[in-house]
Design a protein around this motif. Structure first.
Motif, PDB file in Angstrom:
ATOM      1  N   ILE B  39       0.847  -1.196   0.000  1.00  0.00           N
ATOM      2  CA  ILE B  39       0.000   0.000   0.000  1.00  0.00           C
ATOM      3  C   ILE B  39       0.881   1.243   0.000  1.00  0.00           C
ATOM      4  N   ARG B  40       1.910   1.203   0.850  1.00  0.00           N
ATOM      5  CA  ARG B  40       2.801   2.362   0.948  1.00  0.00           C
ATOM      6  C   ARG B  40       3.595   2.548  -0.355  1.00  0.00           C
ATOM      7  N   GLN B  41       4.225   1.479  -0.794  1.00  0.00           N
ATOM      8  CA  GLN B  41       5.100   1.588  -1.968  1.00  0.00           C
ATOM      9  C   GLN B  41       4.324   1.909  -3.249  1.00  0.00           C
ATOM     10  N   MET B  42       3.206   1.236  -3.459  1.00  0.00           N
ATOM     11  CA  MET B  42       2.476   1.436  -4.714  1.00  0.00           C
ATOM     12  C   MET B  42       1.807   2.800  -4.774  1.00  0.00           C
ATOM     13  N   SER B  43       1.274   3.267  -3.636  1.00  0.00           N
ATOM     14  CA  SER B  43       0.626   4.582  -3.676  1.00  0.00           C
ATOM     15  C   SER B  43       1.691   5.664  -3.837  1.00  0.00           C
ATOM     16  N   GLN B  44       2.836   5.460  -3.215  1.00  0.00           N
ATOM     17  CA  GLN B  44       3.948   6.400  -3.365  1.00  0.00           C
ATOM     18  C   GLN B  44       4.385   6.455  -4.830  1.00  0.00           C
ATOM     19  N   HIS B  45       4.412   5.309  -5.439  1.00  0.00           N
ATOM     20  CA  HIS B  45       4.784   5.209  -6.852  1.00  0.00           C
ATOM     21  C   HIS B  45       3.746   5.935  -7.722  1.00  0.00           C
ATOM     22  N   ALA B  46       2.461   5.709  -7.423  1.00  0.00           N
ATOM     23  CA  ALA B  46       1.381   6.359  -8.188  1.00  0.00           C
ATOM     24  C   ALA B  46       1.459   7.879  -8.034  1.00  0.00           C
ATOM     25  N   HIS B  47       1.620   8.333  -6.789  1.00  0.00           N
ATOM     26  CA  HIS B  47       1.714   9.779  -6.545  1.00  0.00           C
ATOM     27  C   HIS B  47       2.891  10.375  -7.311  1.00  0.00           C
ATOM     28  N   SER B  48       3.999   9.648  -7.382  1.00  0.00           N
ATOM     29  CA  SER B  48       5.187  10.155  -8.077  1.00  0.00           C
ATOM     30  C   SER B  48       4.900  10.391  -9.551  1.00  0.00           C
ATOM     31  N   GLU B  49       4.178   9.457 -10.167  1.00  0.00           N
ATOM     32  CA  GLU B  49       3.839   9.618 -11.585  1.00  0.00           C
ATOM     33  C   GLU B  49       3.025  10.894 -11.779  1.00  0.00           C
ATOM     34  N   VAL B  50       2.071  11.121 -10.888  1.00  0.00           N
ATOM     35  CA  VAL B  50       1.161  12.253 -11.052  1.00  0.00           C
ATOM     36  C   VAL B  50       1.841  13.577 -10.711  1.00  0.00           C
ATOM     37  N   ILE B  51       2.548  13.618  -9.573  1.00  0.00           N
ATOM     38  CA  ILE B  51       3.255  14.851  -9.208  1.00  0.00           C
ATOM     39  C   ILE B  51       4.343  15.152 -10.241  1.00  0.00           C
ATOM     40  N   GLY B  52       4.919  14.106 -10.806  1.00  0.00           N
ATOM     41  CA  GLY B  52       5.970  14.269 -11.816  1.00  0.00           C
ATOM     42  C   GLY B  52       5.505  15.011 -13.065  1.00  0.00           C
ATOM     43  N   MET B  53       4.197  15.131 -13.247  1.00  0.00           N
ATOM     44  CA  MET B  53       3.700  15.884 -14.400  1.00  0.00           C
ATOM     45  C   MET B  53       3.955  17.387 -14.236  1.00  0.00           C
TER      46      MET B  53
END
Ligand SMILES: [Fe+2]
Ligand SMILES: [Fe+2]
Lengths: 96, 318
Positions: B39-53
């Protein structure tokens, strides 16, 4: 409805990569109705011509078999005679 | 059978699957720590993709040509898509996307520190595609073999899309290195600023990364932070030299015996400062995300209301 979220319902997405091939599960999307969910699915899962066909199904409409620790799939376990390799064919017999 | 016995039986079956390289699927039993780690790793990964925009979005209106603008928009759109693949994979763990976004806004969830650095020139767009996506690719290729089925499948999908990201970035760097003296300086400046943060993307050294031990044991992670970092350096140094860029590390040296590059000390102080929220753009990134989320509320409301009215009309017709 259990799949109601702030962003709308949850839908499972199935893609057909070429005509004649089976549809395959790709993931899920949110969408308040089928029309919007279809457009979302197109934008998320088919940006590079991955599909010629696209289905979406409300996630809560999918019924699933119990997971593998249960005995749901047992009936097939003791029926090896359903496989062609079960049968002895004399050497030399062709085209079978 | 008492609870304890049940737990042990489940754990044994779980460990057997992990050992046999079988994927764990959403409905399978899994230890709570495994679920929480994902939960921690995957959501962190998802947030990174979005914030990275955001850092890339900063240059859409100033892209130097229509061609580069179209490419940049397509790249950013991909990153939004990556976020969605990952959120939907993470949701299979029993947490809703709304909740993930809420945790992000409350500062309870993190995203990759790299996106807290500013994009000061067009060359930064080149450096991000080449170095940041390059580092992400090394990490994500490794994660294709992660033990959680939905995560692994999302990674396979994402990796297919990533190679264009790195190539378009490298092309920008090539063009600038083939350009004027000013352009070459700009490219080198971007290289100087993005190199070290890119190395930090792989996380703390193995000795300082207690979480990774367990993640490796459960095959959530397949290779250690240091090993992945080495892979990235090995792939990238030659690419830099080929177009005349200097890697900003005087201690960088090919080690013939170890068959890898020795490199200088990473400034871990900076790494932890940025993680703690004191990087150059942390505040701005989060505020922008919250603001656009709020500003999009009317779209979600309208779609919901439209659907509700449609259902009502349908009922009346029956
Ligand atoms: Fe991405
Ligand atoms: Fe990318």
């Amino acid at each position: 409805m259990s799949n109601q979220t702030e962003k709308g319902e949850l839908w499972e997405v199935f893609l057909q990569s070429k005509s004649g091939l089976a549809f395959k599960h790709a993931g899920s999307v949110h969408g308040s109705d089928a029309e919007i969910a279809l457009q979302n699915a197109r934008d998320v899962y088919t940006r590079r011509n991955e599909a010629v066909g696209l289905w979406i199904v409300p996630s809560d409409q999918i019924a699933a078999a119990p997971s593998d620790s249960d005995s749901f799939f047992d009936p097939a376990d003791d029926k090896v005679y359903r496989h062609p390799t079960f049968y002895n064919v004399p050497d030399g017999v062709k085209h079978m | 059978m008492d609870n304890n016995e049940d737990y042990n039986k489940n754990l044994l079956e779980f460990e057997r699957k992990i050992e046999a390289e079988e994927k764990i699927e959403p409905r399978d039993w899994m230890p709570d720590e495994y679920r929480q780690h994902l939960i921690r790793q995957m959501s962190q990964h998802a947030h990174s993709e979005v914030i990275g925009m955001q850092p890339e979005g900063n240059w859409v209106n100033r892209a130097p040509s229509l061609r580069s603008k179209k490419i940049l928009i397509a790249k950013i759109q991909d990153e939004g898509g990556h976020g969605l693949y990952l959120y939907s994979a993470a949701e299979t763990l029993g947490v809703s996307r709304d909740q993930f976004v809420k945790w992000l806004h409350e500062g309870k969830a993190k995203y990759s520190s790299i996106f807290n650095y500013p994009t000061l020139s067009w060359a930064d767009i080149g450096a991000i595609g080449w170095l940041v996506d390059g580092a992400a690719i090394v990490n994500q290729v490794s994660l294709c073999r992660t033990s959680y089925g939905p995560y692994s499948r999302a990674m396979v999908r994402i990796c297919k899309e990533e190679s264009f990201h790195q190539r378009q970035g490298y092309e920008i760097m090539c063009d600038m290195m083939n350009g004027t003296e000013d352009q070459r300086k700009m490219a080198q400046d971007a290289m100087n600023r993005w190199w070290w943060p890119s190395l930090m993307m792989f996380g703390p050294t193995d000795n300082d990364s207690p979480n990774s031990q367990r993640a490796m044991k459960w095959k959530i992670k397949r290779e250690s932070n240091d090993k992945l970092r080495q892979k990235f350096i090995y792939k990238t140094v030659g690419q830099a030299e080929f177009i005349g860029l200097t890697v900003p590390d005087p201690d960088l040296n090919w080690n013939e015996e170890a068959q890898h590059y020795d490199f200088g000390e990473i400034d871990w102080n900076e790494f932890y400062e940025v993680i703690k929220g004191r990087g150059p753009c942390n505040k701005q990134r989060l505020e922008t995300h919250i603001k656009s989320h709020q500003e999009g509320e009317w779209v979600r409301d309208t779609a919901r209301e439209y659907n509700r009215l449609k259902q009502e009309v349908k009922k009346e017709l029956v």
